[in-house]
Structures are given as C-alpha cells and as structure tokens.
Motif scaffolding. Structure first.
Motif: not given
Length: 180
Positions: A87-90, A96-98, A109-110, A132-135
């Motif tokens: 799942p973390a490869l989304h 981010r809040d589903g 906008q985002k 990008d660093e987060d991903m």
C-alpha cells in the motif's frame, strides 16, 4: 536499504480510463484508480518483463491501484515471480487525508502548489501533499519491508519513480534502477 541490492522501479502500463465511462458516475474521481490496462498497456507490461528477464528478479511488489497491480501481475507471471501488494507504493496524493473531500478544483490547486514549490523551494505551511523527499523516503521504507535474496521489482507511479530516482522522464512501463 542495502546499497548492493538490485531494485528496479517500473511504471505501470497505459490505463484504460475510457472503459470506466460506461459506469459513470461510479468510477469518477479517485475511483479512476480502478481502471485496467488497455491492450497497449498489456503489451507495455509484457515488454517491461522482457527487459527484466536477464536480471532474474524473485519478487514483484505493486502499488494497490488496478493499473499497477495488473502490470505487476503480468510481469510476475512472465518471470515466474512471487507477487506482493504494498500500500505504501501509492501514487502522489494531492490530499493525504483520505477522509477529506477532494474535488477536481482542489486537485488542480494542489498540483499548482506542488509545481510552485518545485520551482521556488518555498514549502507552504498548510500543504496537504507529499514533497519529493517524502515520496522517496516512503519508497525506501516500502522497499526495505520486502527482503529477497535476489533482485526486487517495484511497480508504481510516475511521480513516485521521479522522486526516488531523480529521473526527468518516466515513460509508461519504463524500467528504472533504484540506486539509493
């Protein structure tokens, strides 16, 4: 992550979003992630498998989206590999809040915020999206959970691969070596 470990990142094949239109409005918005591959996308996935054949991967790990799962399943079947879902490869998420409501306008906008940050380096204090660093960190953590004695193939999305590899161009079903 073990620096000597061979990890290949593969972008999914072409998705058939038009096929979902017959089910409108059920598959609008975020549910577009249920789109299967087109015939071309199937061929692209099979081509990626051929590119990986000589590396003899043992495991293929996929993002949970239909286009990545189908791409990964085709690669795993062609190469005789185990298939896993991570799942973390989304894909990159604009919010981010589903539980939050996300409209097309919010997505636009985002994306604009993300692109402005990419150019300026000025991070909005109220951002809802990943850098990008987060991903890249998310990919590294996901990869580290899938221990294999041989090469690992990770099937994911364009933005995720760009963040993890620094690649400028990530074509459909293209194969990239993770070197971090």
């Amino acid at each position: 992550m073990d620096q000597s470990r061979q990890v290949f990142l593969v972008r999914h094949g072409e998705a058939d979003y038009d096929r979902l239109s017959a089910f409108a409005p059920v598959y609008h918005g975020g549910r577009r992630d249920f789109a299967p591959l087109t015939d071309l996308g199937i061929g692209q996935a099979e081509g990626a498998a051929e590119l990986l054949r000589d590396d003899r991967p043992e495991v293929v790990v996929a993002s949970p989206y239909a286009r990545t799962l189908q791409t990964a399943a085709l690669i795993a079947a062609r190469l005789g590999c185990e298939l896993r879902v991570e799942p973390a490869l989304h894909d990159w998420l604009p919010v981010r809040d589903g539980a939050a409501s996300v409209t097309g306008e919010i997505v636009r906008q985002k994306i604009e915020e993300y692109e402005a940050w990419s150019r300026s380096g000025l991070l909005p204090s109220d951002r809802t999206w990943e850098t990008d660093e987060d991903m890249a960190a998310r990919v590294g953590e996901a990869v580290s959970r899938h221990v294999t004695p041989g090469p690992l193939v990770v099937v994911t999305h364009e933005a995720v691969i760009k963040s993890a590899t620094g690649a400028d161009v990530v074509d459909l079903a293209s194969v990239h070596r993770l070197t971090r």
